[in-house]
Write an enzyme that holds these catalytic residues in place. Structure first.
Site, PDB file in Angstrom:
ATOM      1  N   ASP A 148       0.830  -1.214   0.000  1.00 19.16           N
ATOM      2  CA  ASP A 148       0.000   0.000   0.000  1.00 19.16           C
ATOM      3  C   ASP A 148       0.868   1.270   0.000  1.00 19.16           C
ATOM      4  O   ASP A 148       2.106   1.203   0.024  1.00 19.16           O
ATOM      5  CB  ASP A 148      -0.927  -0.065   1.231  1.00 19.16           C
ATOM      6  CG  ASP A 148      -2.282   0.563   0.978  1.00 19.16           C
ATOM      7  OD1 ASP A 148      -2.411   1.352   0.027  1.00 19.16           O
ATOM      8  OD2 ASP A 148      -3.219   0.285   1.756  1.00 19.16           O
ATOM      9  N   ASP A 203     -10.161   3.516  -3.489  1.00 17.80           N
ATOM     10  CA  ASP A 203     -10.837   2.303  -3.019  1.00 17.80           C
ATOM     11  C   ASP A 203     -12.249   2.134  -3.569  1.00 17.80           C
ATOM     12  O   ASP A 203     -13.015   3.092  -3.662  1.00 17.80           O
ATOM     13  CB  ASP A 203     -10.919   2.316  -1.493  1.00 17.80           C
ATOM     14  CG  ASP A 203      -9.559   2.122  -0.852  1.00 17.80           C
ATOM     15  OD1 ASP A 203      -8.548   2.204  -1.569  1.00 17.80           O
ATOM     16  OD2 ASP A 203      -9.514   1.881   0.362  1.00 17.80           O
TER      17      ASP A 203
HETATM   18  C1  GLA Z   1      -6.010   1.365   1.487  1.00 17.01           C
HETATM   19  C2  GLA Z   1      -6.149   0.356   0.329  1.00 17.01           C
HETATM   20  C3  GLA Z   1      -7.276  -0.609   0.653  1.00 17.01           C
HETATM   21  C4  GLA Z   1      -6.992  -1.324   1.955  1.00 17.01           C
HETATM   22  C5  GLA Z   1      -6.804  -0.305   3.074  1.00 17.01           C
HETATM   23  C6  GLA Z   1      -6.339  -0.948   4.369  1.00 17.01           C
HETATM   24  O1  GLA Z   1      -7.136   2.194   1.580  1.00 17.01           O
HETATM   25  O2  GLA Z   1      -6.385   1.014  -0.864  1.00 17.01           O
HETATM   26  O3  GLA Z   1      -7.444  -1.555  -0.394  1.00 17.01           O
HETATM   27  O4  GLA Z   1      -5.839  -2.113   1.812  1.00 17.01           O
HETATM   28  O5  GLA Z   1      -5.829   0.671   2.719  1.00 17.01           O
HETATM   29  O6  GLA Z   1      -6.120  -0.015   5.378  1.00 17.01           O
END
Ligand code: GLA
Length: 401
Positions: A148, A203
């Site tokens: 990430d 997301d």
């Molecule tokens: C980010 C990523 C998500 C998930 C969250 C976890 O937002 O894009 O897919 O992994 O972190 O905290």
């Protein structure tokens, strides 16, 4: 002179050996399950084992799902030597035991970390510990890493993701490397040699067509962002429009079916993000439909072209092996739409990203409805159908022998 030459050869062998991603781990889009979309931080080793049992027994494994990936919130801190520590409350038996359990089911094990100092949930990231963490993952039996981009401060994205790529390679255990940088630094333009897949945006949310804030977005908005990225994807390097929301509470059954169909058309990684232990039979049938999954897993690995756009009605087109095609008629509106489509009047399909390759339908094709499992006509006669709101008609064009 001779020694200089030998030195150059040795150096180039060494550099090639340490600077690459593990090749051929994702010849077709990766398939698996990830804890984040449904469970967020609420999981432990018992739940993950149940997920593995479910995947092995409910047809998902047979359909091609392979990776069980634990997202954010598995880690709590580092020990005095800097080794990453799994949460002992959640994983009293340790990660190696859990990986062994998953491997015994014939499945693979994935974990999550972050290129910055902390994960998005504020837990330790891998910044400054990349080689150490990669060795730890190898010792546990990790097969997949989602990496990430929270808390990255002024770090350079390409350089940061490359460090972990090299660390994984140096650790020696093949790891499918999933770049989760949200498309902020156009990873499609540099990540083909770095990872096997890269997130193209922020997301996903279990909401079919809604405008949300910039850090999460509905299915239609994500779909729109993929249109011009298709030329960057292919075997071993996939655009990732984010994990599936199929079966999650914010989507109706037809919305789940449409979402799944579109992700298959996009040659997107199919990473289920629902509660696969308790899902309904209908949702299970969507996720495991072999003929629909085979659109996604087609060996050519061509991401669909958004071919015709009539506003609420869109037509997506995906070339498949053996001169076959998948066509997805998408009804974005909430009301049913009548379709009267004359294949003979179709303009030819051009593929601008593929040297303007032209796809023609001079041959007669059978139009096979992939969800209804029946032939619904031939390409020589107009196709008439009604597509319910927020749903699709997904067909495979089969060459008539
Ligand atoms: C980010 C990523 C998500 C998930 C969250 C976890 O937002 O894009 O897919 O992994 O972190 O905290």
């Amino acid at each position: 002179m001779r020694y200089t030459l030998i030195l150059i050869i040795c150096l180039s062998i060494f550099t090639t050996a340490v600077s690459q991603k593990f090749p051929d781990l994702a010849p077709t889009p990766p398939m698996g399950w990830n804890s984040w979309n449904y469970f967020k931080c609420d999981f432990n080793e018992d739940l993950i084992k149940e997920v593995a049992d479910a995947m092995a027994n409910n047809g998902m494994k047979d359909a091609g799902y392979e990776y069980i990936i634990i997202d954010d919130c598995w880690q709590v801190g580092r020990d005095q030597e800097g080794n990453i520590l799994p949460d002992p409350q959640k994983f009293p038996s340790g990660m190696k035991a859990l990986a062994d359990y998953i491997h015994q089911k014939g499945l693979k094990f994935g974990l999550y970390s972050d290129a910055g100092t902390k994960t998005c949930k504020g837990l330790p990231g891998s910044r400054g510990h990349e080689y150490q963490d990669a060795r730890t993952y190898a010792s546990w039996g990790v097969d997949f890493l989602k990496y990430d981009w929270c808390h990255h401060s002024t770090q350079d994205a390409q350089a940061s993701y490359t460090i972990m790529r090299d660390a994984l390679y140096a650790a020696g255990r093949p790891v499918l490397y999933s770049i989760c940088e949200w498309g902020e630094n156009q990873p499609w333009s540099w990540a083909a040699d770095v990872g096997h897949m890269w997130r193209t945006g922020h997301d996903i949310k279990d909401c079919f067509d809604c405008d949300l804030n910039t850090s999460s977005q509905g299915i239609m908005k994500i779909l729109d962002q993929q249109v011009n990225l298709r030329k960057y994807a292919g075997p071993d390097h996939w655009n990732d429009p984010d994990m599936l929301e199929v079966g999650n509470p914010g989507l109706t059954l037809s919305e789940s079916r449409a979402h799944f169909s579109l992700w298959c058309m996009l040659a997107a990684p199919l990473i289920a993000g629902n509660d696969i232990i308790h899902m309904s039979q209908d949702i299970q049938s969507i996720l495991t439909d072999p003929e629909v999954v085979s659109i996604n897993q087609d060996p050519l690995g061509i991401q669909a072209i958004k071919w015709l756009d009539y506003g609420d009605l869109e037509i997506w087109f995906k070339p498949l092996k053996n001169q076959e095609y998948a066509v997805c008629f998408l009804n974005r509106s909430e009301r049913p739409k009548k379709l009267d489509f004359d294949f003979n009047l179709w303009e030819k399909v051009f593929d601008p990203e593929n040297n303007w390759q032209k796809y023609t339908f001079d041959d007669a094709y059978q139009l096979y409805d992939l969800w209804e499992k029946k032939e619904i006509g031939k390409s020589t006669t107009p196709l008439k159908a009604t597509i319910p709101g927020h749903d699709v008609l997904l067909i495979r064009m089969l060459l008539v022998p």
